[in-house]
Motif scaffolding. Structure first.
Motif, PDB file in Angstrom:
ATOM      1  N   UNK A 152       0.903  -1.155  -0.050  1.00 17.52           N
ATOM      2  CA  UNK A 152      -0.030  -0.135  -0.117  1.00 17.52           C
ATOM      3  C   UNK A 152       0.684   1.228   0.075  1.00 17.52           C
ATOM      4  N   UNK A 153       0.553   2.179  -0.993  1.00 17.26           N
ATOM      5  CA  UNK A 153       1.152   3.453  -1.043  1.00 17.26           C
ATOM      6  C   UNK A 153       0.212   4.496  -1.003  1.00 17.26           C
ATOM      7  N   UNK A 154       0.061   5.422   0.046  1.00 10.07           N
ATOM      8  CA  UNK A 154      -0.879   6.470  -0.027  1.00 10.07           C
ATOM      9  C   UNK A 154      -0.360   7.595  -0.766  1.00 10.07           C
ATOM     10  N   UNK A 155       0.642   7.727  -1.060  1.00  8.67           N
ATOM     11  CA  UNK A 155       1.242   8.715  -2.055  1.00  8.67           C
ATOM     12  C   UNK A 155       0.978   8.238  -3.530  1.00  8.67           C
ATOM     13  N   UNK A 156       0.642   7.081  -3.754  1.00 12.72           N
ATOM     14  CA  UNK A 156       0.260   6.334  -5.406  1.00 12.72           C
ATOM     15  C   UNK A 156       1.373   6.853  -6.158  1.00 12.72           C
ATOM     16  N   UNK A 189      -6.904   3.101  -0.607  1.00 10.31           N
ATOM     17  CA  UNK A 189      -7.866   3.951  -0.853  1.00 10.31           C
ATOM     18  C   UNK A 189      -8.782   4.185   0.520  1.00 10.31           C
ATOM     19  N   UNK A 190      -8.713   3.010   1.312  1.00 11.36           N
ATOM     20  CA  UNK A 190      -9.647   3.077   2.410  1.00 11.36           C
ATOM     21  C   UNK A 190      -8.867   3.953   3.552  1.00 11.36           C
ATOM     22  N   UNK A 191      -7.520   4.161   3.362  1.00 13.94           N
ATOM     23  CA  UNK A 191      -6.855   5.024   4.379  1.00 13.94           C
ATOM     24  C   UNK A 191      -7.029   6.364   4.078  1.00 13.94           C
ATOM     25  N   UNK A 192      -7.553   6.692   2.792  1.00 15.53           N
ATOM     26  CA  UNK A 192      -7.613   8.203   2.338  1.00 15.53           C
ATOM     27  C   UNK A 192      -8.700   8.878   3.037  1.00 15.53           C
TER      28      UNK A 192
END
Length: 671
Positions: free
Chosen positions: A140-144, A172-175
């Motif tokens: 998972x990578x919040x910065x995409x 996406x669920x962490x955004x």
């Protein structure tokens, strides 16, 4: 932790860490229950104390392979993290796509702590390649970050397809709502997410918790699974006892009831937050299924669902009644997907070349038979084969940039086997020319459909029979002509002896009788006689004579026709068997597969095979003959021979083509 009274380990989240922890857990007989480690190589066979309350990547990759197959893509590019989670997940995908006659053409590994430069290098390295379907399997990578770079490289267009595993859903669920604008950079991306049933327990939780992260729900169920197991273990009047043992880690406490605890845990069956919780034979959570999402207009849209039994479906898995013993992937369906670039039509998924890197098309730089293909002195590529290639390109519904690369020095014909190997070794992307489709070449490269029929034939010298003034006498020998003339005279005398006493037509002055009997005999060749035979014996003689005349005239006509129309061969060779049996020198065209075929398939001694480089050399060798430094015959492909015979008299094809083949274009990029 290892020095304390531990009966179970919940976690870890990382597959890499799970590998290390599971090895230690095996030694102390403590079960490890992970709710997030999806690496398919974490199995009970290697780690008998490992349990997984989440869906294995082997199951997820089956869903991904089904999605790839649904759209008919045969080659894809995989990008993954260089750890157990990334490598093993892609290995599992490789096996699944191979079952569906597809393949991962290229795999790119990113460092575990990758940065933007690492991603840029990987994506730049993939652009010159043909496939445009990317499978992204990373953490998972919040910065995409990977999509940030893809946008900068103009790779989020309609030419590209981006498919992600469930790491995207976790991201996406962490955004937060403030972060929703990040969806703009992943417009058109398609992802696979773990699907869980909405049970009655969900209503007792805030929906935000349930929907925020599926791994949070699995963690909840993991805690309950361990609690149920401990409760059952203690209710069976078992004690939590440990034995001290020395190890490389120091003193460790081995759980005495570990095996019984594992047995109880493997048999649990309850309804959790994510649905039924029970394990299969490999101690993985019995999988439920996946959903397929599509990012469009800053929103996450569900476009379908997948399970191993239902295949792809637009209906939620809860509403499907499927026979779990039968796979129904043939009825796959998905909702409308909007791909990068905003199009809803299925992307082609591959490109063969672009303006920055046009296809490298090898062409044989021939020294002879240049009407088929060669490079002229002004570096222009011309020939029949090139014309066919250009006409075929007009039927392709998209642009195909290419450039011709001559192969050979132009002084002699190049080896076509070497040309094909250059395609196989990626020196050329393809080859255009008079390239025969033969078995040993089809094992290493792909061919187009044949555009010309060909085969090996035999050419030998001939003597043309020229018509002469007295050619009509040649069908019969002198003896035969004398016997025939005597037969006419004999028949005339016999008929006169039988008829002159009873038939007035054969009476009269001596001169008249002589004229009558000879005209009667010779005129039977052309017309009915004016004089009729009267006596029975005379009629019987005429019947026999007319039969003999029919045989003589038929034989004469056939022989004369053959002399006037058929060329008489000056060679005893009638086909490939008689040619091989002579053990005489055989000519072949330089660069042709005829050499390999004659030597390896027909076992002709290589010392008997004479290379010839041009039509003039063909003619010279055939005229010299096998005993004067020439050849007895030439074996070559039919198109070359036909072109040779158009310009050279005194030679002909004998027998039938003894191989059946065709000419085709060569490629190693066919999808």
């Amino acid at each position: 932790m290892l020095e304390r009274d531990v009966v179970a380990i919940i976690g870890p989240q990382s597959s890499t860490v799970s590998h290390m922890i599971s090895q230690i857990a095996n030694g102390v007989q403590v079960p490890t229950i992970s709710y997030a480690a999806t690496d398919p190589t974490l199995s009970s066979l290697q780690f008998p104390y490992f349990f997984r309350i989440t869906q294995s990547d082997s199951y997820q990759m089956a869903a991904m392979a089904n999605l790839i197959d649904f759209y008919g893509w045969k080659e894809v590019i995989a990008i993954h993290t260089d750890d157990e989670y990334g490598r093993n997940g892609i290995f599992s995908l490789d096996d699944e796509v191979e079952k569906r006659m597809s393949k991962i053409s290229y795999k790119f590994a990113l460092p575990i702590n990758y940065n933007l430069d690492d991603i840029t290098n990987v994506l730049n390295g993939s652009i010159p390649l043909g496939p445009r379907v990317y499978i992204i399997h990373i953490n998972p990578d919040p910065a995409l970050k990977i999509f940030q770079v893809a946008n900068k490289l103009n790779m989020m267009t309609s030419d590209y397809v981006w498919l992600t595993t469930d790491w995207l859903c976790t991201t996406l669920s962490s955004l937060t709502p403030k972060d929703q604008s990040v969806l703009r950079i992943i417009e058109g991306v398609v992802g696979i997410c773990q699907h869980t049933a909405e049970t009655s327990l969900v209503k007792n939780f805030g929906s935000n918790f349930y929907r925020s992260n599926v791994y949070g729900s699995y963690a909840y169920d993991t805690v309950w699974a361990v609690a149920h197991t401990i409760d059952t273990f203690l209710n069976q009047e078992n004690n939590l006892t440990f034995t001290i043992a020395e190890s490389q880690f120091g003193k460790l406490k081995i759980f005495d009831g570990g095996k019984l605890f594992v047995k109880i845990l493997s048999e649990i069956n309850f309804k959790g937050l994510t649905g039924p919780i029970h394990f299969d034979g490999d101690r993985n959570l019995v999988p439920y299924g996946y959903k397929v999402i599509n990012i469009i207009k800053l929103a996450v849209n569900n476009v379908g669902y997948w399970s191993n039994h239902s295949g792809l479906s637009i209906k939620p898995l809860e509403s499907l009644k499927v026979d779990k013993t039968i796979s129904s992937v043939s009825n796959d369906k998905l909702g409308v997907i909007t791909w990068p670039g905003g199009k809803t039509d299925r992307p082609r998924g591959w490109v063969i070349g672009d303006t920055e890197r046009p296809l490298r098309i090898g062409i044989p730089k021939r020294a002879s038979f240049v009407k088929f293909v060669t490079e002229l002195s002004n570096h222009t590529i011309e020939g029949y084969c090139v014309d066919v290639f250009k006409e075929a390109l007009k039927l392709v519904p998209y642009e195909l940039p290419y450039r011709f690369v001559p192969f050979g020095d132009g002084l002699s014909n190049p080896s076509y086997d070497d040309l094909v190997k250059f395609v196989k070794d990626d020196v050329f992307d393809g080859a255009v020319g008079d390239i025969a489709i033969v078995t040993n070449r089809t094992r290493i490269v792909d061919y187009t459909q044949p555009y010309a029929t060909t085969g090996l034939v035999i050419v030998v010298p001939i003597n043309n029979s020229k018509a002469a003034t007295w050619v009509f006498l040649r069908p019969f020998t002198t003896e035969m002509w004398c016997v025939t003339a005597m037969a006419f005279v004999l028949i005339a005398i016999v008929i006169w002896l039988l008829e002159h006493r009873v038939n007035d037509d054969f009476r009269g002055p001596l001169k008249r009788q002589l004229v009558t009997i000879f005209l009667f005999s010779f005129s039977t060749l052309f017309k009915k006689n004016q004089e009729d035979t009267v006596s029975p014996l005379g009629r019987m003689v005429m019947v026999v004579w007319l039969f003999l005349l029919m045989v003589i005239t038929s034989s004469y006509t056939a022989s004369l026709t053959s002399i006037l129309t058929v060329q008489q061969l000056s060679s005893p060779i009638t086909g490939i068997d008689s040619l091989v049996a002579t053990h005489l020198p055989i000519g072949y065209q330089v660069g042709s597969f005829a050499y390999t075929y004659l030597a390896e398939s027909l076992f002709v001694p290589r010392s008997s095979l004479i290379p010839l480089g041009s039509p003039d050399e063909y003619a010279r060798a055939l005229l010299l003959g096998p005993h004067n430094g020439g050849v007895a015959a030439i074996v070559d492909e039919l198109p070359y021979v036909e072109l040779f015979l158009m310009d050279h008299d005194g030679f002909a094809i004998v027998g039938q083509p003894f191989t059946r083949s065709g000419w085709g274009f060569v490629s190693n990029l066919l999808p």
